[in-house]
Design an enzyme around this catalytic site. Sequence first.
Site, PDB file in Angstrom:
ATOM      1  N   GLU A 134       9.447   1.071  10.864  1.00  0.00           N
ATOM      2  CA  GLU A 134      10.562   2.019  10.639  1.00  0.00           C
ATOM      3  C   GLU A 134       9.953   3.413  10.681  1.00  0.00           C
ATOM      4  O   GLU A 134       9.193   3.784   9.795  1.00  0.00           O
ATOM      5  CB  GLU A 134      11.236   1.758   9.286  1.00  0.00           C
ATOM      6  CG  GLU A 134      11.903   0.402   9.174  1.00  0.00           C
ATOM      7  CD  GLU A 134      13.065   0.198  10.124  1.00  0.00           C
ATOM      8  OE1 GLU A 134      13.484   1.151  10.817  1.00  0.00           O
ATOM      9  OE2 GLU A 134      13.560  -0.940  10.206  1.00  0.00           O
TER      10      GLU A 134
ATOM     11  N   LYS B 204       0.850  -1.199   0.000  1.00  0.00           N
ATOM     12  CA  LYS B 204       0.000   0.000   0.000  1.00  0.00           C
ATOM     13  C   LYS B 204       0.882   1.244   0.000  1.00  0.00           C
ATOM     14  O   LYS B 204       1.512   1.572   1.001  1.00  0.00           O
ATOM     15  CB  LYS B 204      -0.905   0.035   1.233  1.00  0.00           C
ATOM     16  CG  LYS B 204      -1.980   1.093   1.085  1.00  0.00           C
ATOM     17  CD  LYS B 204      -2.492   1.622   2.392  1.00  0.00           C
ATOM     18  CE  LYS B 204      -1.640   2.694   2.978  1.00  0.00           C
ATOM     19  NZ  LYS B 204      -1.561   3.939   2.211  1.00  0.00           N
TER      20      LYS B 204
ATOM     21  N   GLU C 114      10.754  16.725  14.515  1.00  0.00           N
ATOM     22  CA  GLU C 114      11.249  16.284  13.206  1.00  0.00           C
ATOM     23  C   GLU C 114      10.569  17.139  12.135  1.00  0.00           C
ATOM     24  O   GLU C 114       9.372  16.980  11.889  1.00  0.00           O
ATOM     25  CB  GLU C 114      10.907  14.806  12.982  1.00  0.00           C
ATOM     26  CG  GLU C 114      11.391  14.301  11.654  1.00  0.00           C
ATOM     27  CD  GLU C 114      10.829  12.931  11.264  1.00  0.00           C
ATOM     28  OE1 GLU C 114       9.703  12.609  11.658  1.00  0.00           O
ATOM     29  OE2 GLU C 114      11.540  12.210  10.547  1.00  0.00           O
TER      30      GLU C 114
ATOM     31  N   CYS D  26      14.213  10.027   6.428  1.00  0.00           N
ATOM     32  CA  CYS D  26      14.112   9.685   7.861  1.00  0.00           C
ATOM     33  C   CYS D  26      15.466   9.825   8.547  1.00  0.00           C
ATOM     34  O   CYS D  26      15.533  10.268   9.681  1.00  0.00           O
ATOM     35  CB  CYS D  26      13.545   8.291   8.026  1.00  0.00           C
ATOM     36  SG  CYS D  26      14.433   7.051   7.106  1.00  0.00           S
TER      37      CYS D  26
HETATM   38  P1  NAD Z   1       2.716   8.545   7.599  1.00  0.00           P
HETATM   39  O1  NAD Z   1       2.983   7.813   8.855  1.00  0.00           O
HETATM   40  O2  NAD Z   1       1.682   9.598   7.585  1.00  0.00           O
HETATM   41  O3  NAD Z   1       2.257   7.519   6.446  1.00  0.00           O
HETATM   42  C1  NAD Z   1       3.039   6.389   6.090  1.00  0.00           C
HETATM   43  C2  NAD Z   1       2.122   5.350   5.469  1.00  0.00           C
HETATM   44  O4  NAD Z   1       1.227   4.853   6.472  1.00  0.00           O
HETATM   45  C3  NAD Z   1       1.232   5.882   4.352  1.00  0.00           C
HETATM   46  O5  NAD Z   1       1.092   4.892   3.362  1.00  0.00           O
HETATM   47  C4  NAD Z   1      -0.096   6.123   5.063  1.00  0.00           C
HETATM   48  O6  NAD Z   1      -1.199   6.080   4.187  1.00  0.00           O
HETATM   49  C5  NAD Z   1      -0.121   4.957   6.033  1.00  0.00           C
HETATM   50  N1  NAD Z   1      -0.936   5.163   7.231  1.00  0.00           N
HETATM   51  C6  NAD Z   1      -1.224   6.327   7.865  1.00  0.00           C
HETATM   52  N2  NAD Z   1      -1.948   6.077   8.978  1.00  0.00           N
HETATM   53  C7  NAD Z   1      -2.117   4.730   9.047  1.00  0.00           C
HETATM   54  C8  NAD Z   1      -2.750   3.860   9.982  1.00  0.00           C
HETATM   55  N3  NAD Z   1      -3.383   4.324  11.065  1.00  0.00           N
HETATM   56  N4  NAD Z   1      -2.705   2.527   9.762  1.00  0.00           N
HETATM   57  C9  NAD Z   1      -2.059   2.039   8.682  1.00  0.00           C
HETATM   58  N5  NAD Z   1      -1.442   2.815   7.755  1.00  0.00           N
HETATM   59  C10 NAD Z   1      -1.466   4.146   7.943  1.00  0.00           C
HETATM   60  O7  NAD Z   1       4.131   9.063   7.140  1.00  0.00           O
HETATM   61  P2  NAD Z   1       4.476   9.992   5.898  1.00  0.00           P
HETATM   62  O8  NAD Z   1       4.032  11.375   6.222  1.00  0.00           O
HETATM   63  O9  NAD Z   1       3.983   9.335   4.645  1.00  0.00           O
HETATM   64  O10 NAD Z   1       6.086   9.898   5.931  1.00  0.00           O
HETATM   65  C11 NAD Z   1       6.865  10.702   6.752  1.00  0.00           C
HETATM   66  C12 NAD Z   1       7.279   9.981   8.013  1.00  0.00           C
HETATM   67  O11 NAD Z   1       7.859   8.727   7.703  1.00  0.00           O
HETATM   68  C13 NAD Z   1       8.353  10.745   8.780  1.00  0.00           C
HETATM   69  O12 NAD Z   1       8.083  10.724  10.165  1.00  0.00           O
HETATM   70  C14 NAD Z   1       9.627   9.970   8.497  1.00  0.00           C
HETATM   71  O13 NAD Z   1      10.643  10.106   9.453  1.00  0.00           O
HETATM   72  C15 NAD Z   1       9.097   8.589   8.395  1.00  0.00           C
HETATM   73  N6  NAD Z   1      10.023   7.759   7.637  1.00  0.00           N
HETATM   74  C16 NAD Z   1      10.731   6.797   8.301  1.00  0.00           C
HETATM   75  C17 NAD Z   1      11.643   6.024   7.616  1.00  0.00           C
HETATM   76  C18 NAD Z   1      12.418   4.950   8.314  1.00  0.00           C
HETATM   77  O14 NAD Z   1      12.879   4.046   7.660  1.00  0.00           O
HETATM   78  N7  NAD Z   1      12.590   4.997   9.617  1.00  0.00           N
HETATM   79  C19 NAD Z   1      11.838   6.227   6.250  1.00  0.00           C
HETATM   80  C20 NAD Z   1      11.104   7.230   5.608  1.00  0.00           C
HETATM   81  C21 NAD Z   1      10.187   7.983   6.315  1.00  0.00           C
END
Ligand code: NAD
Length: 477
Positions: A248, A175, A380, A282
């Site tokens: 992650e 997804k 962040e 990230c």
């Molecule tokens: P997000 O958490 O809003 O969304 C990530 C994914 O999760 C999307 O596909 C979203 O649709 C889905 N999602 C959202 N709520 C959900 C729920 N309740 N249940 C299941 N799925 C859900 O993050 P974002 O804004 O897309 O990305 C930015 C964040 O991701 C930042 O905090 C960044 O640090 C983190 N990130 C972490 C890593 C890592 O490897 N540690 C890598 C890249 C980004």
Amino acid sequence: MEPAMNAEEIYTLTIDGKGVATATASPVLDPATQAVIGLAPIADGDCLDAAIVAARGAFGHWRDAGHDVRARSLLDLADAIAANLDDLSRLLTLEQGKPLARAREEVMGSAFWLRSVAARTLPESVNEETADRRSITRRVPFGVVAAIVPWNFPLLLAVWKLAPALLAGNCVVLKPSPFTPLTALKLGKLARGILPDGVFNVLSGGDDLGPRLVEHELVDMVALTGSSRTGQAVMRTASAGLKRLMLELGGNDAAIVLEDADIAVAAARIFQSAFSNAGQVCVATKRVYVHDSVFDAFFERMVAHLDALKVGPGHEDGVEMGPVQNLPQYQKVTALIDRARSQGLALRSAELRPGLDSGLFIAPVLVMDPPWDSEVMLEEAFGPVLPIVRFRDAGDVIAHVNAGEHGLGGSIWSSDLGRATALAHQLQTGMVTINEGAYLAPWVPFAGHRQSGLGVENGQEGLLAYTQPQTLTTRLT
Ligand code: NAD
């Protein structure tokens, strides 16, 4: 180079090896112009069920097909990605906003990752071997893995999950983020005919799709890359079925520049680490602690890099930083900058060239020596904002960093590798680099401590994460 015109292309879900159109679709925007570049299908409950049931149905055959067959499929998928480098990279730049050269790296990196993972094996371990008894433990897959990815590296982070999950014998439902679904949908299309039907499914949809996927009773494991808040929500939902999790999550990586660091090298590499992908990484450097004695020299060099940074649409030759990916993120980052300004903090910002008004461009900003406990240091930003503070005692810095909620990565900059290593050992983060920003490779384990995550991606441990042990004991007498 002109962007590819994809607005007419029909994107479909991949369910059970077939393209599936939906009754409803949502527009996907180019963050550089906010123009519609394609329509992403919205998967409803029936699509969700069909994908998960297909994955479940394919699982037995895929698990029993054997390692070599699965590894061959990953290699074929890598070849298909590489063969579509131009199309995929242009699409990635269009929907994500990153410079085309970086998009090409992400596409080729995805193929490289698949090839590297395909070379791994899951050895059996012998627990006991006597005349009476033989006991071995092998690693077996979970079943259906839901892979949920964000919008900053839509293709690479999908591959980080699907490559080890599939090699281990799981089936996957991917997804993508609603902001960047098109590259993942294209990946699903490429995989049809390479992977057996049902083994790899791709669903795009709205904000409700992720939670529904996580709670589905036929999903055995959830692998998420996203924010810490989403990680908490996923953990809550997954607890009902005691599902396996790999999370992650967010980070607030600190770079600690000691007085004996090579300041020119440190400034160049830290700048790159902080502003690459418009700060939406990230493991980007998100705050810098610089020893008082070299602070001015370091800051001056950072300003020179800031002023030289070429910001513009990702498809334009020579652009080094594109727009922020989506409107909520743009609003979040600009509000953070506005609050820092209204608090009287010293901001040094680059000038944006004219003509970028219709896109989500943010002029990159350095914040000079804000209080250690200011919002800009503790939150962040996930955008092109970098606070740089002074310190006198490295012990204070370690204590401050370790007191935060995140523990993803961090870096130490020094010409004394012994001292740098000793400090690195004190940082409570999953990854620490010395004299470089984050280092990512398929063979390097990637893990967040504390609220930065749960579990490991990449390396042999990252493959094992998609398996569980099964011990087989045979009485021989
Ligand atoms: P997000 O958490 O809003 O969304 C990530 C994914 O999760 C999307 O596909 C979203 O649709 C889905 N999602 C959202 N709520 C959900 C729920 N309740 N249940 C299941 N799925 C859900 O993050 P974002 O804004 O897309 O990305 C930015 C964040 O991701 C930042 O905090 C960044 O640090 C983190 N990130 C972490 C890593 C890592 O490897 N540690 C890598 C890249 C980004």
